[in-house]
Write an enzyme that holds these catalytic residues in place. Structure first.
Site, PDB file in Angstrom:
ATOM      1  N   GLU A  44      11.879  10.405 -21.809  1.00  0.00           N
ATOM      2  CA  GLU A  44      12.631  10.198 -20.572  1.00  0.00           C
ATOM      3  C   GLU A  44      14.099   9.937 -20.898  1.00  0.00           C
ATOM      4  OE1 GLU A  44      12.353   7.597 -16.408  1.00  0.00           O
ATOM      5  OE2 GLU A  44      10.980   7.168 -18.062  1.00  0.00           O
ATOM      6  N   ASN A 191       6.966  11.855  -9.568  1.00  0.00           N
ATOM      7  CA  ASN A 191       6.525  10.799 -10.485  1.00  0.00           C
ATOM      8  C   ASN A 191       6.459   9.480  -9.740  1.00  0.00           C
ATOM      9  OD1 ASN A 191       6.358   9.345 -13.278  1.00  0.00           O
ATOM     10  ND2 ASN A 191       8.065   8.364 -12.219  1.00  0.00           N
ATOM     11  N   GLU A 192       5.353   8.771  -9.883  1.00  0.00           N
ATOM     12  CA  GLU A 192       5.185   7.449  -9.268  1.00  0.00           C
ATOM     13  C   GLU A 192       5.714   7.438  -7.842  1.00  0.00           C
ATOM     14  OE1 GLU A 192       6.522   4.272 -11.823  1.00  0.00           O
ATOM     15  OE2 GLU A 192       5.063   4.787 -13.374  1.00  0.00           O
ATOM     16  N   TYR A 258      -0.027   0.614 -18.030  1.00  0.00           N
ATOM     17  CA  TYR A 258       0.592  -0.006 -19.194  1.00  0.00           C
ATOM     18  C   TYR A 258      -0.165  -1.267 -19.596  1.00  0.00           C
ATOM     19  CZ  TYR A 258       4.651   3.049 -18.802  1.00  0.00           C
ATOM     20  OH  TYR A 258       5.472   4.150 -18.778  1.00  0.00           O
ATOM     21  N   GLU A 315       1.321   8.259 -18.554  1.00  0.00           N
ATOM     22  CA  GLU A 315       2.109   7.102 -19.008  1.00  0.00           C
ATOM     23  C   GLU A 315       1.134   6.002 -19.392  1.00  0.00           C
ATOM     24  OE1 GLU A 315       5.517   5.678 -16.830  1.00  0.00           O
ATOM     25  OE2 GLU A 315       6.061   7.704 -16.156  1.00  0.00           O
ATOM     26  N   GLN A 364       6.926   5.564 -25.130  1.00  0.00           N
ATOM     27  CA  GLN A 364       7.499   6.897 -25.189  1.00  0.00           C
ATOM     28  C   GLN A 364       7.736   7.296 -26.636  1.00  0.00           C
ATOM     29  OE1 GLN A 364      10.904   7.432 -22.618  1.00  0.00           O
ATOM     30  NE2 GLN A 364       9.907   6.463 -20.893  1.00  0.00           N
TER      31      GLN A 364
END
Length: 511
Positions: A44, A191-192, A258, A315, A364
């Site tokens: 990103e 995204n999201e 996460y 993610e 990432q």
């Protein structure tokens, strides 16, 4: 009596750190394979992930092609990364692709409002990203702007990259130095969208996806794999809505989850210098991935029993507090043996759910969150997490071998977690690969493995471990936590006996 008490106390002390036992049965009755795309990465526009990571200043004394840093490229090629997701993340929904093509001197500058408020010059854009993917020998995964973009913007981006006929956009691509189409297959539609990508409801996003997907066309050399924004963690209502309203119109549905060591977003815990309490809580939190994948898959099964829609965990990883003294918007954190154990555990989970999980992306790749690689100007180091991907690359596109596991517990402060997790596969040459993780920070686990309809006679392996779960690689000691030859596996009759060290990841090859 005194002697008896001393012996009793000694026994208690010994038993609390005694060797424990686990058993595994590996069968050969699956038709599934472990998609190589489970081992995908994420880059990103965030901190020094792109600028100062992949894309460096011309004056930096490292080997480069254009401004792409080649020691990073070579390191990632060694672990055979199958795809690379770009440009975000939250950044994707404020990125307008036309600002990143053409002469670099004429590209407009922009403010990265999501990550640190820094000004970017757009020198790394579409063509630079696709050149990076070519050097990496990896497939691009492009996330399109739904939050602040338009249907036309995504449609034209697809045409610009994938159409080989005569049109103003193909003429523009040729003018910008690429006569042939790029044929990019993987496309994220936002995204999201439940958060930074627009704060939408599931119902509204489902309608938006259908609209965007309609105009994102397939061209002769690139049938698109459109990946819809999916849920965060345990938002099962989002998955239910998407499967009900979109279904097989999407190739994949994303899942973001996460591992927060403390479980609290406002104070996630340090990346280094933690104790066993913090370690145990991190493992407890990462093991929720099994629950999330299982329950989201069950909902998807209800609407898609043939499993045509992939679950894409694009993610995942450990998210801690940033390193002291660094920009809080850059999400720079160190990477420890704990992170390697988390990575090995999550990859085992994805492998074992390969009937539904067809793609995943660690967050990432460089200098951001749970990175594979850290850089400091011309210096570069490989993190413990990098070595997990190196050890696990043997699973890519291999035949999945189902397992039955009986594991002891890892106990701490009156709480228990399963100590061992494992996944197995068989490659095209017939070699069998087992990846085992012992999460117990104190106890060796003796593992007895039985194979059904699998022939083997020899075994070799590697182990990644260290003195503490908080151990890291540094620029002065870059080889502190690295894999070593493993001699703790042997054949005993028809069984494989493994002495699995505490806090370790072991990769075995049987042939």
């Amino acid at each position: 009596m005194k002697k008896y008490l001393l012996l009793l106390l000694a026994g208690i002390s010994f038993n609390s750190y005694a060797q424990k036992k686990a058993s595994i049965t590996v069968s050969n009755d699956s038709k599934d394979s472990i998609s190589r795309h489970i081992y995908g990465q994420f880059a990103e526009h965030l901190g020094h992930g792109i600028y100062g990571g992949f894309w460096v200043d011309k004056s930096l004394p490292v080997q480069k092609q254009d401004r792409i840093r080649l020691d990073i490229v070579n390191a990632l090629k060694r672990i055979k990364i199958p795809n690379l997701r770009w440009p975000g993340g939250c950044f994707a929904d404020e990125y307008h692709w036309r600002d990143g093509i053409g002469l670099r001197t004429q590209r407009p500058r922009m403010i990265n409002t999501n990550w640190g408020g820094v000004v970017e010059d757009n020198s790394f854009g579409t063509h630079e990203f696709l050149e990076l993917c070519k050097l990496l020998n990896t497939e691009p995964y492009v996330s399109a702007n739904v939050g602040s973009g338009t249907v036309e913007e995504m449609s034209k981006w697809v045409e610009y990259l994938n159409f080989d006929g005569a049109s103003p956009l193909t003429a523009l691509r040729k003018q910008n130095g690429h006569p042939g189409s790029y044929n990019v297959k993987f496309w994220g539609v936002g995204n999201e969208s439940w958060g930074c990508g627009g704060n939408m409801t599931a119902e509204h996003y489902a309608d938006e996806f259908r609209r965007y997907a309609t105009y994102a066309r397939d061209y002769p050399n690139a049938k698109l794999r459109k990946i819809a924004c999916g849920p965060s963690d345990g938002d099962y209502d989002w998955t239910e809505t998407m499967m009900k309203k979109v279904g097989t119109r999407m190739w994949g549905l994303s899942l973001h989850s996460y591992t927060i060591p403390t479980g609290h977003w406002n104070d996630k815990g340090p990346a280094t210098g933690f104790g066993e309490k913090e370690y145990f809580n991190t493992i407890k939190n990462t093991l929720r991935m099994e629950e999330y994948v299982t329950k989201h898959s069950a909902i998807m099964d209800k609407y898609d029993p043939k499993k045509r829609v992939a679950l894409v965990v694009d993610e995942w990883g450990v998210w801690t507090n940033v390193e002291p003294g660094t920009n809080p918007g850059f999400l720079y954190q160190q990477n420890s043996l704990r992170d390697a154990l988390v990575a090995g555990t999550n990859l085992n989970i994805f492998n074992n759910h390969c009937d539904r999980v067809k793609m995943a992306n660690l967050a990432q790749a460089i200098n951001v969150l749970q990175s594979l690689i850290l850089t400091d100007k011309e210096k570069m180091l490989l993190t413990p997490t990098y070595y997990i991907f190196d050890m696990y690359k043997v699973h890519q596109d291999a035949k999945y071998l189902p397992i039955q596991l009986n594991t002891p517990d890892y106990e701490f402060d009156g709480n228990k977690l399963p100590a061992v997790n494992v996944s197995a596969s068989q490659d095209k040459a017939g070699k069998v690969h087992l990846t085992l993780v012992n999460l117990d920070s104190h106890n060796t686990v003796d593992v007895s493995t039985v194979f059904k309809d699998v022939k083997w006679s020899k075994v070799s392996g590697q182990v990644l471990t260290s003195g503490s779960t908080a151990d890291v690689n540094t620029f002065t000691k870059p080889m502190n936590v690295v894999p070593k030859a493993f001699n703790g596996a042997k054949r005993d009759g028809d069984k494989l006996m493994v002495s699995l060290p505490a806090k370790s990841v072991v990769a075995l090859e049987l042939y």
